[in-house]
Design a protein around this motif. Sequence first.
Motif, PDB file in Angstrom:
ATOM      1  N   ASN A  12      -0.207 -97.110 -58.189  1.00 46.22           N
ATOM      2  CA  ASN A  12      -0.290 -95.904 -59.032  1.00 46.22           C
ATOM      3  C   ASN A  12       1.024 -95.620 -59.751  1.00 46.22           C
ATOM      4  O   ASN A  12       1.017 -95.190 -60.911  1.00 46.22           O
ATOM      5  CB  ASN A  12      -0.711 -94.699 -58.188  1.00 46.22           C
ATOM      6  N   GLY A  39       1.341-100.455 -51.348  1.00 45.54           N
ATOM      7  CA  GLY A  39       0.256-101.063 -50.574  1.00 45.54           C
ATOM      8  C   GLY A  39      -0.253-102.364 -51.160  1.00 45.54           C
ATOM      9  O   GLY A  39      -1.282-102.873 -50.722  1.00 45.54           O
ATOM     10  N   CYS A  55      -0.748-104.830 -46.726  1.00 46.49           N
ATOM     11  CA  CYS A  55      -1.727-103.727 -46.666  1.00 46.49           C
ATOM     12  C   CYS A  55      -3.033-104.193 -47.293  1.00 46.49           C
ATOM     13  O   CYS A  55      -3.808-104.872 -46.657  1.00 46.49           O
ATOM     14  CB  CYS A  55      -1.177-102.490 -47.370  1.00 46.49           C
ATOM     15  N   HIS A  59     -10.395-106.170 -53.328  1.00 51.31           N
ATOM     16  CA  HIS A  59     -10.160-105.348 -54.512  1.00 51.31           C
ATOM     17  C   HIS A  59     -11.384-105.083 -55.393  1.00 51.31           C
ATOM     18  O   HIS A  59     -11.334-105.324 -56.610  1.00 51.31           O
ATOM     19  CB  HIS A  59      -9.031-105.965 -55.342  1.00 51.31           C
ATOM     20  N   HIS A 236      16.071 -98.085 -54.048  1.00 55.66           N
ATOM     21  CA  HIS A 236      16.559 -96.760 -54.454  1.00 55.66           C
ATOM     22  C   HIS A 236      15.604 -95.705 -53.871  1.00 55.66           C
ATOM     23  O   HIS A 236      14.587 -95.369 -54.471  1.00 55.66           O
ATOM     24  CB  HIS A 236      16.618 -96.665 -55.977  1.00 55.66           C
ATOM     25  N   GLU A 237      15.934 -95.221 -52.688  1.00 57.30           N
ATOM     26  CA  GLU A 237      15.085 -94.189 -52.090  1.00 57.30           C
ATOM     27  C   GLU A 237      15.485 -92.821 -52.641  1.00 57.30           C
ATOM     28  O   GLU A 237      16.672 -92.493 -52.690  1.00 57.30           O
ATOM     29  CB  GLU A 237      15.230 -94.190 -50.568  1.00 57.30           C
ATOM     30  N   VAL A 238      14.501 -92.054 -53.044  1.00 56.72           N
ATOM     31  CA  VAL A 238      14.781 -90.702 -53.542  1.00 56.72           C
ATOM     32  C   VAL A 238      14.557 -89.736 -52.381  1.00 56.72           C
ATOM     33  O   VAL A 238      13.426 -89.535 -51.929  1.00 56.72           O
ATOM     34  CB  VAL A 238      13.866 -90.364 -54.737  1.00 56.72           C
ATOM     35  N   VAL A 284      -4.181 -96.102 -39.099  1.00 56.59           N
ATOM     36  CA  VAL A 284      -4.779 -97.404 -38.759  1.00 56.59           C
ATOM     37  C   VAL A 284      -3.811 -98.183 -37.871  1.00 56.59           C
ATOM     38  O   VAL A 284      -2.587 -98.016 -37.959  1.00 56.59           O
ATOM     39  CB  VAL A 284      -5.124 -98.280 -39.999  1.00 56.59           C
ATOM     40  N   SER A 443       0.188 -90.214 -57.041  1.00 55.23           N
ATOM     41  CA  SER A 443      -0.205 -91.128 -55.960  1.00 55.23           C
ATOM     42  C   SER A 443      -1.678 -90.973 -55.629  1.00 55.23           C
ATOM     43  O   SER A 443      -2.397 -90.190 -56.252  1.00 55.23           O
ATOM     44  CB  SER A 443       0.605 -90.800 -54.711  1.00 55.23           C
TER      45      SER A 443
HETATM   46  C1  LIG Z   1      -3.571-101.764 -44.009  1.00 60.04           C
HETATM   47  C2  LIG Z   1      -4.071-101.301 -45.344  1.00 60.04           C
HETATM   48  C3  LIG Z   1      -5.158-101.932 -45.912  1.00 60.04           C
HETATM   49  C4  LIG Z   1      -5.642-101.495 -47.144  1.00 60.04           C
HETATM   50  N1  LIG Z   1      -6.671-102.196 -47.704  1.00 60.04           N
HETATM   51  C5  LIG Z   1      -7.059-101.888 -48.965  1.00 60.04           C
HETATM   52  C6  LIG Z   1      -7.947-102.750 -49.640  1.00 60.04           C
HETATM   53  O1  LIG Z   1      -8.342-103.808 -49.119  1.00 60.04           O
HETATM   54  N2  LIG Z   1      -8.324-102.406 -50.900  1.00 60.04           N
HETATM   55  C7  LIG Z   1      -7.846-101.282 -51.531  1.00 60.04           C
HETATM   56  O2  LIG Z   1      -8.223-101.020 -52.683  1.00 60.04           O
HETATM   57  N3  LIG Z   1      -6.958-100.472 -50.907  1.00 60.04           N
HETATM   58  C8  LIG Z   1      -6.547-100.753 -49.652  1.00 60.04           C
HETATM   59  N4  LIG Z   1      -5.603 -99.995 -49.028  1.00 60.04           N
HETATM   60  C9  LIG Z   1      -5.151 -98.733 -49.679  1.00 60.04           C
HETATM   61  C10 LIG Z   1      -4.170 -98.976 -50.807  1.00 60.04           C
HETATM   62  O3  LIG Z   1      -3.166 -99.867 -50.412  1.00 60.04           O
HETATM   63  C11 LIG Z   1      -3.559 -97.636 -51.233  1.00 60.04           C
HETATM   64  O4  LIG Z   1      -4.579 -96.695 -51.482  1.00 60.04           O
HETATM   65  C12 LIG Z   1      -2.717 -97.799 -52.496  1.00 60.04           C
HETATM   66  O5  LIG Z   1      -1.673 -98.724 -52.269  1.00 60.04           O
HETATM   67  C13 LIG Z   1      -2.151 -96.460 -52.931  1.00 60.04           C
HETATM   68  O6  LIG Z   1      -1.289 -96.664 -54.007  1.00 60.04           O
HETATM   69  P1  LIG Z   1      -0.132 -95.643 -54.374  1.00 60.04           P
HETATM   70  O7  LIG Z   1       0.548 -96.187 -55.558  1.00 60.04           O
HETATM   71  O8  LIG Z   1      -0.712 -94.271 -54.438  1.00 60.04           O
HETATM   72  O9  LIG Z   1       0.846 -95.623 -53.107  1.00 60.04           O
HETATM   73  P2  LIG Z   1       1.551 -96.792 -52.338  1.00 60.04           P
HETATM   74  O10 LIG Z   1       0.904 -98.077 -52.608  1.00 60.04           O
HETATM   75  O11 LIG Z   1       1.633 -96.339 -50.926  1.00 60.04           O
HETATM   76  O12 LIG Z   1       3.007 -96.859 -52.953  1.00 60.04           O
HETATM   77  C14 LIG Z   1       3.975 -95.869 -52.773  1.00 60.04           C
HETATM   78  C15 LIG Z   1       5.333 -96.491 -53.018  1.00 60.04           C
HETATM   79  O13 LIG Z   1       6.301 -95.450 -53.083  1.00 60.04           O
HETATM   80  C16 LIG Z   1       7.460 -95.850 -52.372  1.00 60.04           C
HETATM   81  N5  LIG Z   1       8.134 -94.622 -51.964  1.00 60.04           N
HETATM   82  C17 LIG Z   1       7.661 -93.673 -51.126  1.00 60.04           C
HETATM   83  N6  LIG Z   1       8.562 -92.680 -51.003  1.00 60.04           N
HETATM   84  C18 LIG Z   1       9.607 -93.008 -51.809  1.00 60.04           C
HETATM   85  C19 LIG Z   1      10.841 -92.369 -52.120  1.00 60.04           C
HETATM   86  N7  LIG Z   1      11.162 -91.204 -51.564  1.00 60.04           N
HETATM   87  N8  LIG Z   1      11.701 -92.983 -52.958  1.00 60.04           N
HETATM   88  C20 LIG Z   1      11.374 -94.164 -53.536  1.00 60.04           C
HETATM   89  N9  LIG Z   1      10.226 -94.811 -53.269  1.00 60.04           N
HETATM   90  C21 LIG Z   1       9.341 -94.240 -52.423  1.00 60.04           C
HETATM   91  C22 LIG Z   1       6.905 -96.654 -51.218  1.00 60.04           C
HETATM   92  O14 LIG Z   1       7.886 -97.512 -50.668  1.00 60.04           O
HETATM   93  C23 LIG Z   1       5.782 -97.425 -51.915  1.00 60.04           C
HETATM   94  O15 LIG Z   1       6.260 -98.616 -52.464  1.00 60.04           O
HETATM   95  C24 LIG Z   1      -5.051-100.398 -47.812  1.00 60.04           C
HETATM   96  C25 LIG Z   1      -3.934 -99.799 -47.258  1.00 60.04           C
HETATM   97  C26 LIG Z   1      -3.442-100.243 -46.043  1.00 60.04           C
HETATM   98  C27 LIG Z   1      -2.214 -99.630 -45.468  1.00 60.04           C
END
Ligand SMILES: Cc1cc2nc3c(=O)[nH]c(=O)nc-3n(C[C@H](O)[C@H](O)[C@H](O)COP(=O)(O)OP(=O)(O)OC[C@H]3O[C@@H](n4cnc5c(N)ncnc54)[C@H](O)[C@@H]3O)c2cc1C
Length: 470
Positions: A12, A39, A55, A59, A236-238, A284, A443
């Motif tokens: 996202n 993820g 993760c 897809h 770069h963690e915020v 999980v 997100s």
């Molecule tokens: C075990 C597992 C299996 C899954 N299987 C599937 C699947 O098969 N198919 C599917 O469609 N979905 C699956 N999902 C769900 C999917 O991975 C998530 O819904 C999706 O990745 C969400 O995307 P996102 O961009 O919202 O957040 P995320 O992918 O969680 O990304 C968030 C990012 O932000 C970074 N971040 C967080 N806080 C900070 C900060 N303070 N500063 C800087 N960076 C930060 C994190 O390091 C991360 O890289 C699975 C998830 C898991 C854990």
Amino acid sequence: MLDAVVVGSGPNGLAAAITLAEAGRSVRVLEARSEPGGGARSAELTLPGFVHDMCSTVHPLGRASPFFRRLGLEAGGLSWCESEAPLAHVLDLDAVVLLERSVVETARQFGTDAARYEDLMSPLVERFDDVVDLFLGPLRLPKHPGLFAQFGRSALRSMNGLARPFADPAVRALLGGMAAHAMLPLSALGTASFALVLGMSGHKVGWPVACGGTAALTRALVRTLEALGGEVTLGHEVRKVADLPPARVVLFDVTPQQLLRIAPDWLSRSYRSRLGRYRYGPGVFKIDWALSAPVPWRDPRCLRATTVHLAGTLEGMDAAEESVHRGRVSPEPFILFTQPTLADPSRAPAGQHVGWAYTHVPPGSDEDFTTVIERRIEHFAPGFRDVILARHVRSARQMEAYNANYVGGDINGGSAELGQLLFRPLLRLDPYRTSHRRVFLCSSSTPPGGGVHGLCGHFAARSALAELER
Ligand SMILES: Cc1cc2nc3c(=O)[nH]c(=O)nc-3n(C[C@H](O)[C@H](O)[C@H](O)COP(=O)(O)OP(=O)(O)OC[C@H]3O[C@@H](n4cnc5c(N)ncnc54)[C@H](O)[C@@H]3O)c2cc1C
């Protein structure tokens, strides 16, 4: 001064950044870890030559996503690999049912319920693009009110309610296993929507994996972003707003709890208090295996599908999910197993395989469920333990340590209970906007929720662009 900063490089975050860069805006993504993707990352977790998805693996939503489709990620190196059937569901030692690509082939397994299954799925598959457009995004005035009413009526129901007219335990279980992705008891309203969306996607676009590992999808997104002039800064963690470079808007690919920690002073008191009531779901427990051979399933039809639900009957899954919600893992839990090398042999040395499984556990659990999961797989695949070369396990608490967005191990960015399924993170005309004009959430805690589809990020960026254009 940048136009936009995105905190977090999950699918996202990257989708948000791409949408902004496509509109000619300068954008930088800040990622806490040393690899982008959230993820959607892959790594050699167990042994050299065995590529595991950290993760996500499967897809249907990634392939169905209108945003990903429009980007043409194939040019960035993404290709999909697919098994013959999207899903196998194991009810018992001698009862396996398959979600086939064809609705008719699937329905053929259900005797007198065949026509009812076709009546449920065929209209959704026929109007797939319209259904995706209606429901994979924020709630809007529907372009197709008839379809909205028709699909909405079924989707808002509980899985138990949707299954009521079906007599055959096989069709009830197949639908129930897909609904269990909601990580809620199957009596919860809205759980039917998971069965319908995952089922229609299986029929229309399959449940593919990214060839080479899910990281290939992330690489394609990063390449697309960079080609448009955007950049990603890793490591770069915020932690606080002072960690952000100057920018006209900030989009957070994080969940409400993190936003409240990072930027409390930017948000109004009432928004903070409402966001503080956001609820998270169960966690999980995940195991990744390197395997010397394919899984020796009792029923070889399980080798036709990348995903296998080891989950029993609808009633059994309902009881198992109910139990997790009461803080206990049932001895016969819902287990989701994936075997991506069946579709994509490139992930392991010749003839060898990778696999992973997770089960739903109480939030923040640190318990080790390896024995429960492996005993259950062995039950349906005698000899499974003999093909294990190595394993890597992560508890719910370790999931959160790996990615701060998995609060308590919740992989969906927050509970999918009906109120939050429709209105994430809270009821608001524009759910991506916060109380601060320049701050947005992008997100999976925003619509349409969990999964790798990039649509939360894409829609959030459209809101942010509207602000930039003011
Ligand atoms: C075990 C597992 C299996 C899954 N299987 C599937 C699947 O098969 N198919 C599917 O469609 N979905 C699956 N999902 C769900 C999917 O991975 C998530 O819904 C999706 O990745 C969400 O995307 P996102 O961009 O919202 O957040 P995320 O992918 O969680 O990304 C968030 C990012 O932000 C970074 N971040 C967080 N806080 C900070 C900060 N303070 N500063 C800087 N960076 C930060 C994190 O390091 C991360 O890289 C699975 C998830 C898991 C854990």
